[in-house]
Scaffold this motif. Structure first.
Motif, PDB file in Angstrom:
ATOM      1  N   LEU A 168       0.840  -1.203   0.000  1.00 38.83           N
ATOM      2  CA  LEU A 168       0.000   0.000   0.000  1.00 38.83           C
ATOM      3  C   LEU A 168       0.872   1.248   0.000  1.00 38.83           C
ATOM      4  O   LEU A 168       0.599   2.216  -0.703  1.00 38.83           O
ATOM      5  CB  LEU A 168      -0.926   0.000   1.222  1.00 38.83           C
ATOM      6  CG  LEU A 168      -2.007  -1.083   1.237  1.00 38.83           C
ATOM      7  CD1 LEU A 168      -2.664  -1.176   2.602  1.00 38.83           C
ATOM      8  CD2 LEU A 168      -3.053  -0.810   0.153  1.00 38.83           C
ATOM      9  N   ARG A 169       1.924   1.186   0.792  1.00 33.85           N
ATOM     10  CA  ARG A 169       2.816   2.348   0.876  1.00 33.85           C
ATOM     11  C   ARG A 169       3.555   2.579  -0.427  1.00 33.85           C
ATOM     12  O   ARG A 169       3.824   3.709  -0.797  1.00 33.85           O
ATOM     13  CB  ARG A 169       3.772   2.163   2.029  1.00 33.85           C
ATOM     14  CG  ARG A 169       3.038   2.616   3.299  1.00 33.85           C
ATOM     15  CD  ARG A 169       3.598   3.284   4.138  1.00 33.85           C
ATOM     16  NE  ARG A 169       4.115   4.297   4.899  1.00 33.85           N
ATOM     17  CZ  ARG A 169       5.326   4.349   5.353  1.00 33.85           C
ATOM     18  NH1 ARG A 169       6.208   3.445   5.030  1.00 33.85           N
ATOM     19  NH2 ARG A 169       5.681   5.331   6.112  1.00 33.85           N
ATOM     20  N   GLU A 170       3.865   1.498  -1.130  1.00 28.08           N
ATOM     21  CA  GLU A 170       4.508   1.637  -2.438  1.00 28.08           C
ATOM     22  C   GLU A 170       3.599   2.364  -3.413  1.00 28.08           C
ATOM     23  O   GLU A 170       4.072   3.041  -4.330  1.00 28.08           O
ATOM     24  CB  GLU A 170       4.906   0.273  -3.004  1.00 28.08           C
ATOM     25  CG  GLU A 170       6.284  -0.171  -2.547  1.00 28.08           C
ATOM     26  CD  GLU A 170       6.538  -1.652  -2.791  1.00 28.08           C
ATOM     27  OE1 GLU A 170       5.986  -2.204  -3.767  1.00 28.08           O
ATOM     28  OE2 GLU A 170       7.271  -2.251  -1.984  1.00 28.08           O
ATOM     29  N   LEU A 171       2.314   2.217  -3.213  1.00 25.43           N
ATOM     30  CA  LEU A 171       1.349   2.938  -4.069  1.00 25.43           C
ATOM     31  C   LEU A 171       1.301   4.421  -3.715  1.00 25.43           C
ATOM     32  O   LEU A 171       0.728   5.221  -4.444  1.00 25.43           O
ATOM     33  CB  LEU A 171      -0.064   2.349  -3.915  1.00 25.43           C
ATOM     34  CG  LEU A 171      -0.312   0.915  -4.371  1.00 25.43           C
ATOM     35  CD1 LEU A 171      -1.739   0.497  -4.046  1.00 25.43           C
ATOM     36  CD2 LEU A 171      -0.059   0.787  -5.870  1.00 25.43           C
ATOM     37  N   GLY A 172       1.864   4.785  -2.561  1.00 20.33           N
ATOM     38  CA  GLY A 172       1.855   6.194  -2.153  1.00 20.33           C
ATOM     39  C   GLY A 172       0.765   6.531  -1.142  1.00 20.33           C
ATOM     40  O   GLY A 172       0.538   7.690  -0.811  1.00 20.33           O
ATOM     41  N   ILE A 173       0.092   5.484  -0.643  1.00 23.75           N
ATOM     42  CA  ILE A 173      -1.004   5.673   0.320  1.00 23.75           C
ATOM     43  C   ILE A 173      -0.439   5.784   1.732  1.00 23.75           C
ATOM     44  O   ILE A 173       0.554   5.139   2.058  1.00 23.75           O
ATOM     45  CB  ILE A 173      -1.953   4.460   0.239  1.00 23.75           C
ATOM     46  CG1 ILE A 173      -2.586   4.400  -1.161  1.00 23.75           C
ATOM     47  CG2 ILE A 173      -3.024   4.505   1.317  1.00 23.75           C
ATOM     48  CD1 ILE A 173      -3.238   3.074  -1.434  1.00 23.75           C
ATOM     49  N   LYS A 174      -1.093   6.592   2.573  1.00 26.42           N
ATOM     50  CA  LYS A 174      -0.645   6.715   3.958  1.00 26.42           C
ATOM     51  C   LYS A 174      -1.421   5.746   4.861  1.00 26.42           C
ATOM     52  O   LYS A 174      -2.563   5.397   4.591  1.00 26.42           O
ATOM     53  CB  LYS A 174      -0.828   8.161   4.431  1.00 26.42           C
ATOM     54  CG  LYS A 174       0.122   9.122   3.700  1.00 26.42           C
ATOM     55  CD  LYS A 174       0.217  10.462   4.386  1.00 26.42           C
ATOM     56  CE  LYS A 174      -0.858  11.421   3.908  1.00 26.42           C
ATOM     57  NZ  LYS A 174      -0.815  11.736   2.472  1.00 26.42           N
ATOM     58  N   ILE A 175      -0.768   5.336   5.936  1.00 27.79           N
ATOM     59  CA  ILE A 175      -1.372   4.370   6.858  1.00 27.79           C
ATOM     60  C   ILE A 175      -1.436   4.953   8.264  1.00 27.79           C
ATOM     61  O   ILE A 175      -0.446   5.456   8.793  1.00 27.79           O
ATOM     62  CB  ILE A 175      -0.553   3.055   6.912  1.00 27.79           C
ATOM     63  CG1 ILE A 175      -0.311   2.480   5.505  1.00 27.79           C
ATOM     64  CG2 ILE A 175      -1.216   2.045   7.843  1.00 27.79           C
ATOM     65  CD1 ILE A 175      -1.531   1.934   4.810  1.00 27.79           C
ATOM     66  N   SER A 176      -2.621   4.843   8.862  1.00 30.05           N
ATOM     67  CA  SER A 176      -2.824   5.338  10.217  1.00 30.05           C
ATOM     68  C   SER A 176      -3.267   4.190  11.119  1.00 30.05           C
ATOM     69  O   SER A 176      -4.056   3.347  10.707  1.00 30.05           O
ATOM     70  CB  SER A 176      -3.903   6.431  10.180  1.00 30.05           C
ATOM     71  OG  SER A 176      -4.257   6.818  11.476  1.00 30.05           O
ATOM     72  N   ILE A 177      -2.745   4.151  12.338  1.00 27.15           N
ATOM     73  CA  ILE A 177      -3.227   3.161  13.308  1.00 27.15           C
ATOM     74  C   ILE A 177      -4.296   3.843  14.157  1.00 27.15           C
ATOM     75  O   ILE A 177      -4.014   4.757  14.939  1.00 27.15           O
ATOM     76  CB  ILE A 177      -2.087   2.616  14.207  1.00 27.15           C
ATOM     77  CG1 ILE A 177      -0.968   1.982  13.354  1.00 27.15           C
ATOM     78  CG2 ILE A 177      -2.645   1.607  15.208  1.00 27.15           C
ATOM     79  CD1 ILE A 177      -1.328   0.708  12.629  1.00 27.15           C
ATOM     80  N   PRO A 194       5.449  -0.324   8.674  1.00 28.47           N
ATOM     81  CA  PRO A 194       5.543   0.876   7.846  1.00 28.47           C
ATOM     82  C   PRO A 194       4.261   1.710   7.970  1.00 28.47           C
ATOM     83  O   PRO A 194       3.320   1.523   7.211  1.00 28.47           O
ATOM     84  CB  PRO A 194       5.708   0.313   6.431  1.00 28.47           C
ATOM     85  CG  PRO A 194       5.047  -1.026   6.471  1.00 28.47           C
ATOM     86  CD  PRO A 194       5.151  -1.522   7.881  1.00 28.47           C
ATOM     87  N   ILE A 195       4.223   2.604   8.955  1.00 31.12           N
ATOM     88  CA  ILE A 195       3.029   3.417   9.150  1.00 31.12           C
ATOM     89  C   ILE A 195       3.401   4.895   9.211  1.00 31.12           C
ATOM     90  O   ILE A 195       4.570   5.246   9.354  1.00 31.12           O
ATOM     91  CB  ILE A 195       2.259   3.026  10.427  1.00 31.12           C
ATOM     92  CG1 ILE A 195       3.160   3.123  11.654  1.00 31.12           C
ATOM     93  CG2 ILE A 195       1.668   1.645  10.307  1.00 31.12           C
ATOM     94  CD1 ILE A 195       2.435   2.983  12.965  1.00 31.12           C
ATOM     95  N   ASP A 196       2.394   5.747   9.066  1.00 33.38           N
ATOM     96  CA  ASP A 196       2.616   7.193   9.041  1.00 33.38           C
ATOM     97  C   ASP A 196       2.039   7.909  10.253  1.00 33.38           C
ATOM     98  O   ASP A 196       2.557   8.932  10.680  1.00 33.38           O
ATOM     99  CB  ASP A 196       1.954   7.793   7.784  1.00 33.38           C
ATOM    100  CG  ASP A 196       2.476   7.143   6.520  1.00 33.38           C
ATOM    101  OD1 ASP A 196       3.541   7.555   6.041  1.00 33.38           O
ATOM    102  OD2 ASP A 196       1.837   6.184   6.036  1.00 33.38           O
ATOM    103  N   THR A 197       0.922   7.376  10.755  1.00 39.84           N
ATOM    104  CA  THR A 197       0.148   8.115  11.748  1.00 39.84           C
ATOM    105  C   THR A 197      -0.310   7.241  12.904  1.00 39.84           C
ATOM    106  O   THR A 197      -0.666   6.082  12.715  1.00 39.84           O
ATOM    107  CB  THR A 197      -1.107   8.721  11.061  1.00 39.84           C
ATOM    108  OG1 THR A 197      -0.703   9.476   9.924  1.00 39.84           O
ATOM    109  CG2 THR A 197      -1.893   9.609  11.998  1.00 39.84           C
TER     110      THR A 197
END
Ligand code: C2E
Ligand code: CA
Ligand code: CA
Ligand code: CA
Length: 278
Positions: A168-177, A194-197
Motif C-alpha cells: 500500500l505504501r509503495e502505491l503512495g497511500i498513507k497508513i494510520s493506526i 511501515p506506518i505514518d500516523t
C-alpha cells in the motif's frame, strides 16, 4: 433447531430474542443497502490544532433504511464483519471516498487527504491491495490524498500485515493506526510496521477533563514523535483538551469541538471557512 429452516432458527423458538431478530434483520437488509442506494459517507474535518484550519477529513459510513431509520455503524459494521459483507461494503466506501475527494479537487477546493476506515477482514482479503489500486485508477485520485485507518488488531499476524502495508505504501497511500492504545500492539511491533500516523483513541482524550495531562496520553504522543509519526487525537470536545494536546506536541485533531461528521454538501461549507473553531 435445524429442522426449522436453513438458518437453524425457528420463529416459535423462545430463545429467538429481540436482539437476534434485530441482528438478522440488519444482516438481511444490509445485503440490499448498496444496491438500493441507502449508504452514504459523512465527513469529519481533521484540523491543524495550531491554526484551526482543515487539513483532511475522515469518511464515516452512514446507513439510512426506510423502516429501520439511521442505523449506527457501531451496530452494523460488526454484523458486516461477521457475514463477510464488509468486503463489498468496504470497497464501496473506498470508491465513494476517492470519487468525492477527486470531485472536490476538480471543483477547485485545496487538495486534502481523505482517511478511510478499513476493517481487518477487508485488509486481509487476498484482493485488497489490487482493489485499492483499481479504485485509485478508476477515480484518478492522486494516491497521496488517501489514508487508510487500520486498527491494532492487524498485528495478530505481523508478517502478513507488513507485506500488505508495504504494498500500500509503495502505491503512495498513507497508513494510520486507529484507536491507538486500546489494542495490544507492542512497541517492538509498532517500530517494525511501515506506518505514518498514530491516532489517539477518544477514550484517552475524554480523560483530559481538567488542566492536567494524562500521563498515558503524554506517553503515546512522545512515542509517536520519537518514531517520527504524525499524531492525531480523536474525539476532542473541549478547548482545554485541545490546549493540553497542543502543549504536549499533538498538532492534529478532530472532534465535535470543531465539527461532527457532516454530509458532503455541508462539508463544502466547512472547507470555505478559514477557522474551524466556532
Ligand atoms: P472510529 O473510526 O473510531 O470513528 C470515530 C467515531 O467517533 C465516529 O463515530 C465519529 O462520529 C465519532 N466522533 C468523532 N468526534 C467525536 C466527538 O468529539 N465526540 C463523540 N462523542 N464522538 C465523536 P461513528 O461515525 O458512529 O463511527 C463509529 C465507528 O464505526 C468508527 O469508529 C469505525 O470503527 C466504524 N466505521 C465507521 N465508518 C466505517 C467504514 O466506512 N468502514 C469501517 N470498517 N468502519 C467504519
Ligand atoms: Ca477511524
Ligand atoms: Ca478512531
Ligand atoms: Ca475510537
Amino acid at each position: 433447531s435445524k429442522e426449522n429452516g436453513k438458518n437453524g432458527y425457528s420463529f416459535f423458538n423462545a430463545d429467538l430474542s429481540q436482539e437476534k431478530v434485530r441482528k438478522m434483520t440488519i444482516e438481511i437488509e444490509l445485503k440490499k443497502a448498496i444496491q438500493k442506494n441507502q449508504l452514504q459517507l459523512h465527513y469529519q474535518p481533521k484540523v491543524d490544532l495550531r491554526d484551526n484550519t482543515i487539513i483532511g477529513m475522515e469518511a464515516l459510513l452512514r446507513w439510512q433504511h426506510p423502516e429501520l431509520g439511521w442505523v449506527s455503524p457501531v451496530e452494523f459494521i460488526p454484523v458486516a464483519e461477521e457475514t463477510g459483507q464488509i468486503v463489498s461494503i468496504g470497497e464501496w466506501v473506498l470508491r465513494e471516498a476517492c470519487r468525492q475527494n477527486k470531485q472536490w479537487q476538480e471543483k477547485g477546493y485545496p487538495p486534502l487527504t481523505v482517511s478511510v476506515n478499513v476493517s481487518v477482514l477487508q485488509f486481509k482479503h487476498n484482493k485488497f491491495v489490487e482493489s485499492v489500486q483499481k479504485i485509485l485508477a478508476e477515480t484518478a485520485l492522486d494516491t497521496q490524498y488517501l489514508e487508510l485507518e487500520i486498527t491494532e488488531s492487524i498485528m495478530q499476524n505481523i508478517k502478513e500485515s507488513r507485506k500488505i502495508l508495504n504494498s500500500l505504501r509503495e502505491l503512495g497511500i498513507k497508513i494510520s493506526i486507529d484507536d491507538f492504545g486500546t489494542g495490544y500492539s507492542s512497541l517492538h511491533v509498532l517500530q517494525q510496521l511501515p506506518i505514518d500516523t498514530l491516532k489517539i483513541d477518544k477514550s484517552f482524550v475524554d480523560s483530559l477533563d481538567s488542566d492536567t495531562m494524562n500521563p498515558m496520553v503524554k506517553t503515546i504522543i512522545d512515542l509517536g514523535l520519537n518514531l517520527n509519526l504524525t499524531i492525531v487525537a480523536e474525539g476532542i470536545e473541549y478547548e482545554n483538551q485541545l490546549h493540553l494536546l497542543l502543549e504536549h506536541g499533538c498538532t492534529i485533531g478532530q472532534g465535535y469541538l470543531f465539527s461532527k461528521p457532516v454530509a458532503p454538501g455541508d462539508f463544502e461549507e466547512l472547507m470555505n471557512l478559514t477557522d474551524m473553531l466556532p
